[in-house]
Design a protein around this motif. Structure first.
Motif, PDB file in Angstrom:
ATOM      1  N   LEU A 161     -31.133  48.300   0.400  1.00 35.91           N
ATOM      2  CA  LEU A 161     -31.086  48.170  -1.066  1.00 35.91           C
ATOM      3  C   LEU A 161     -31.667  49.400  -1.744  1.00 35.91           C
ATOM      4  O   LEU A 161     -31.131  49.877  -2.748  1.00 35.91           O
ATOM      5  N   ILE A 162     -32.764  49.921  -1.171  1.00 36.14           N
ATOM      6  CA  ILE A 162     -33.350  51.134  -1.768  1.00 36.14           C
ATOM      7  C   ILE A 162     -32.360  52.287  -1.661  1.00 36.14           C
ATOM      8  O   ILE A 162     -32.128  53.027  -2.613  1.00 36.14           O
ATOM      9  N   ARG A 164     -29.103  52.143  -1.277  1.00 35.51           N
ATOM     10  CA  ARG A 164     -27.863  51.929  -2.002  1.00 35.51           C
ATOM     11  C   ARG A 164     -28.031  51.978  -3.525  1.00 35.51           C
ATOM     12  O   ARG A 164     -27.179  52.501  -4.234  1.00 35.51           O
ATOM     13  N   LEU A 165     -29.158  51.414  -3.989  1.00 33.14           N
ATOM     14  CA  LEU A 165     -29.314  51.289  -5.440  1.00 33.14           C
ATOM     15  C   LEU A 165     -30.203  52.351  -6.059  1.00 33.14           C
ATOM     16  O   LEU A 165     -30.234  52.494  -7.268  1.00 33.14           O
ATOM     17  N   SER A 166     -30.954  53.075  -5.228  1.00 30.25           N
ATOM     18  CA  SER A 166     -31.878  54.019  -5.836  1.00 30.25           C
ATOM     19  C   SER A 166     -31.654  55.453  -5.380  1.00 30.25           C
ATOM     20  O   SER A 166     -31.668  56.362  -6.190  1.00 30.25           O
ATOM     21  N   ARG A 210     -24.561  57.864 -11.828  1.00 30.13           N
ATOM     22  CA  ARG A 210     -25.393  59.012 -12.163  1.00 30.13           C
ATOM     23  C   ARG A 210     -26.882  58.815 -11.941  1.00 30.13           C
ATOM     24  O   ARG A 210     -27.627  59.776 -11.856  1.00 30.13           O
ATOM     25  N   PHE A 211     -27.338  57.560 -11.868  1.00 25.63           N
ATOM     26  CA  PHE A 211     -28.792  57.423 -11.838  1.00 25.63           C
ATOM     27  C   PHE A 211     -29.402  57.506 -10.433  1.00 25.63           C
ATOM     28  O   PHE A 211     -30.588  57.367 -10.272  1.00 25.63           O
ATOM     29  N   LEU A 259     -31.032  59.060  -7.080  1.00 23.84           N
ATOM     30  CA  LEU A 259     -31.923  60.201  -6.873  1.00 23.84           C
ATOM     31  C   LEU A 259     -31.185  61.377  -6.229  1.00 23.84           C
ATOM     32  O   LEU A 259     -31.343  62.529  -6.649  1.00 23.84           O
ATOM     33  N   THR A 270     -29.105  63.068  -8.708  1.00 27.51           N
ATOM     34  CA  THR A 270     -29.952  63.776  -9.673  1.00 27.51           C
ATOM     35  C   THR A 270     -30.353  65.135  -9.115  1.00 27.51           C
ATOM     36  O   THR A 270     -30.310  66.145  -9.815  1.00 27.51           O
ATOM     37  N   ASN A 275     -25.142  45.750   4.541  1.00 34.27           N
ATOM     38  CA  ASN A 275     -25.766  45.830   3.227  1.00 34.27           C
ATOM     39  C   ASN A 275     -25.466  47.122   2.483  1.00 34.27           C
ATOM     40  O   ASN A 275     -25.569  47.162   1.266  1.00 34.27           O
TER      41      ASN A 275
END
Lengths: 317, 294
Positions: free
Chosen positions: A142-143, A145-147, A153-154, A156, A159, A259
């Motif tokens: 989850l970290i 995939r989502l962060s 665009r959001f 890391l 970025t 996942n």
């Protein structure tokens, strides 16, 4: 640890047979089964029965049912071995193992050497690298995939790319080039490097310092020479254990693939595919059983082959 | 943690930092170490950051290192979300973690003790039957195990989640190896006092083996808490989801807001961080003894 340092060799059970126990064999037999019986019964019900049942089911048609309905011979096996999706899942696994096994080996050994050579706060560094080992694959996925590897665009990673003026990448769904391997491989590295590092540190600590002293006296340069001719050979048993554990763990990959990218045909290891066909919308337990048994045989063959090549018997720690 | 540091015998290549080249190597090593520390801690930081941010902050295209202001209300929001059976999932995970660990250790320690210490003609055959199950790769048995649990009518029950996981051949094997090396003199003293196998086991052997139990308990609990494939197979109804299955389902079904999801992740990590903080020494012992986490 007492398991390793216990000094006295323990006499084998037969040595004292009949000598001291007043109860005799019958009493021992009863006691034995009182101790071991519950475990053995459970093992029969939840290990032996399932496997035999699955073996039987693999020769039958069984949709949405766990009872064999129509005998089909080996056709389930033939179907699976000619099923393009199943074969490609084996290919996905192989590629995954080719990435993950050497990387894990080299990086966890490097971490172990780094931590071992630090003189202050060694326990702190060891803890930091070991901490992710306690996390689940679900959490890590989850970290990732989502962060970190979010395709929009959001994330890391995107970025950071943006700082260098590079366009964002849809990490988990880009097939050409196959960027999805970066999150897939890095998530497992994060989760398991600390575990193998601990095994390597334990191995390093079993090497006698006198070997390094002797090498120094003989004029060996500390660094690459001592590593190549002392450390690495002395770590042989640990290395074999790390390689084999790592390969078996790679074969069982499910959590992070499921996942991170789900049940898609471009990157689907065998377990995700088998999960899909046997417990998805069509519960095809006949084909699922056949596939699982094929996979089990492959894993066992590879493990045996590895044991033969590396001589696992010597790694008995 | 200073307590674990029994590592004085570490091999230190002699004369490393005495030369200029050695000094450069030393500096490079420290740089590598610090980069590694940042990379390993970053994901934990991201969880905290996102768990305490608003949804808008998390999804903002201008990425910031810190949340704008800390949203402790996310925790309350998570547990108040009626669509998300979060409390139930935590309860299920706790039950599976605790009962699964206790049951597995009890069964495996007794089996291991019987195999190691009670003379019985066929003990070797029983031992081989147990070791043979280790040859079968764990994860491919989920279909056969599902078949059995399903025919017992245990799908979507806590029984189905826990009981099939209790019989770990590997744990029994580890306990047997451990008890083979248990000092026999301690047992003999109890025998002289007239204790039978059970008395000896419970009053002498177990109390003197607590560090070993603690090591395996820490590993087993973490394994149970983090287990995903089996709970996913068995938890077909949301009342039997564990926290791992719940989190996985929330994200694929989009039933949860992203800040709530990260708060759920933080909550799910918390017990493990506590175990890590207090039992790390045993955890590391367990890892080096077993060489396997599953």
């Amino acid at each position: 640890m007492s398991t390793r340092t216990a000094p006295a060799p323990v006499p084998r059970a037969p040595a004292r047979k009949g000598a001291r126990r007043p109860k005799g064999i019958a009493g021992n037999t009863l006691s034995f089964w009182l101790f071991v019986g519950p475990f053995v019964v459970g093992l029969l019900v939840f290990s032996y029965v399932p496997i035999i049942w699955s073996l039987i089911l693999s020769f039958f048609e069984a949709y949405n049912t766990v009872t064999p309905s129509k005998f089909v011979g080996v056709s389930n096996y033939v179907d699976m071995l000619t099923d393009r999706n199943f074969l490609s899942s084996l290919g996905t696994f192989t590629l995954f193992a080719i990435f993950i096994v050497p990387l894990t080996f080299v990086l966890s050994l490097a971490l172990a050497l780094l931590v071992n050579q630090v003189k202050i706060a060694r326990a702190f560094f060891r803890s930091v690298f070991f901490l992710p080992t306690a996390c689940s694959y679900v959490v890590a996925s989850l970290i990732w995939r989502l962060s970190i590897f979010n395709g929009v665009r959001f994330g890391l990673a995107n970025t950071i790319l943006d700082w260098f003026g590079i366009d964002g990448i849809a990490w988990l769904s880009t097939v050409d080039p196959p960027w999805y391997w970066i999150p897939i491989v890095s998530v497992r590295l994060w989760l398991q490097l600390g575990f193998y590092m601990i095994l390597f540190i334990a191995g390093l600590q079993r090497i006698s310092p006198t070997l390094y002293e002797a090498a120094y006296v003989d004029g060996a340069k500390p660094g690459w020479q001592t590593f190549r001719y002392i450390t690495l050979p002395q770590l042989r048993a640990t290395s074999v254990a790390v390689l084999i554990l790592n390969l078996i763990a790679a074969y069982q990959a499910f959590d992070e693939f499921y996942n991170l990218i789900g049940n898609v045909n471009f990157a689907r290891p065998p377990l995700v595919y088998l999960y899909g066909i046997s417990l998805g919308t069509i519960q095809d337990l006949g084909h699922g059983s056949a596939g699982a048994l094929i996979l089990a045989v492959i894993i066992m063959l590879v493990t045996l082959l590895q044991n033969k090549i590396f001589g696992f018997g010597k790694a008995g720690d | 943690m200073a307590a674990i540091d029994r590592t004085t015998g570490a091999p230190q290549p002699i004369g490393y930092s005495r030369t200029p080249l050695g000094l450069v190597a030393q500096v490079l090593r420290w740089i590598a170490l610090l980069i590694a520390v940042i990379l390993f801690l970053l994901p934990f930081y991201l969880v905290l950051r996102n768990a305490l941010s608003t949804e808008a902050d998390i999804t903002s295209p201008t990425w910031t290192l810190f949340p704008k202001d800390l949203q402790w209300g996310n925790l309350k929001e998570l547990f108040n979300d009626t669509q998300v059976p979060m409390a139930r999932a935590l309860y299920n995970s706790a039950v599976v973690g605790v009962l699964g660990t206790a049951g597995q250790l009890l069964l495996a320690s007794m089996a291991g003790y019987g195999l190691a210490r009670i003379p019985y003609r066929h003990a070797d055959k029983v031992f081989y039957a147990i070791v043979a199950t280790l040859m079968i790769p764990g994860a491919v048995t989920f279909i056969p195990s599902f078949i059995v649990v399903s025919s017992l009518g245990w799908v979507s029950t806590l029984r189905g989640l826990i009981i099939p996981t209790l019989f770990s051949g590997f744990a029994a094997f580890l306990f047997r190896q451990y008890f083979l090396n248990f000092p026999r003199e301690l047992e003999e003293a109890a025998r002289v006092d007239g204790a039978g196998h059970f008395g000896t086991f419970w009053r002498i052997v177990v109390p003197n083996s607590l560090p070993f139990f603690a090591a395996l308990a820490a590993i087993t609990f973490i394994g149970n808490w983090n287990s995903f494939l089996w709970p996913l197979v068995i938890g077909q109804d949301s009342s039997s989801w564990t926290i791992q299955v719940a989190m996985s389902t929330f994200v694929t079904a989009q039933t949860i807001n992203i800040h709530e999801l990260f708060m759920a992740v933080a909550v799910s990590i918390l017990p493990l961080v506590l175990i890590f903080a207090f039992l790390q020494r045993y955890l590391i012992q367990g890892v080096t003894q077993s060489g396997i986490k599953d």
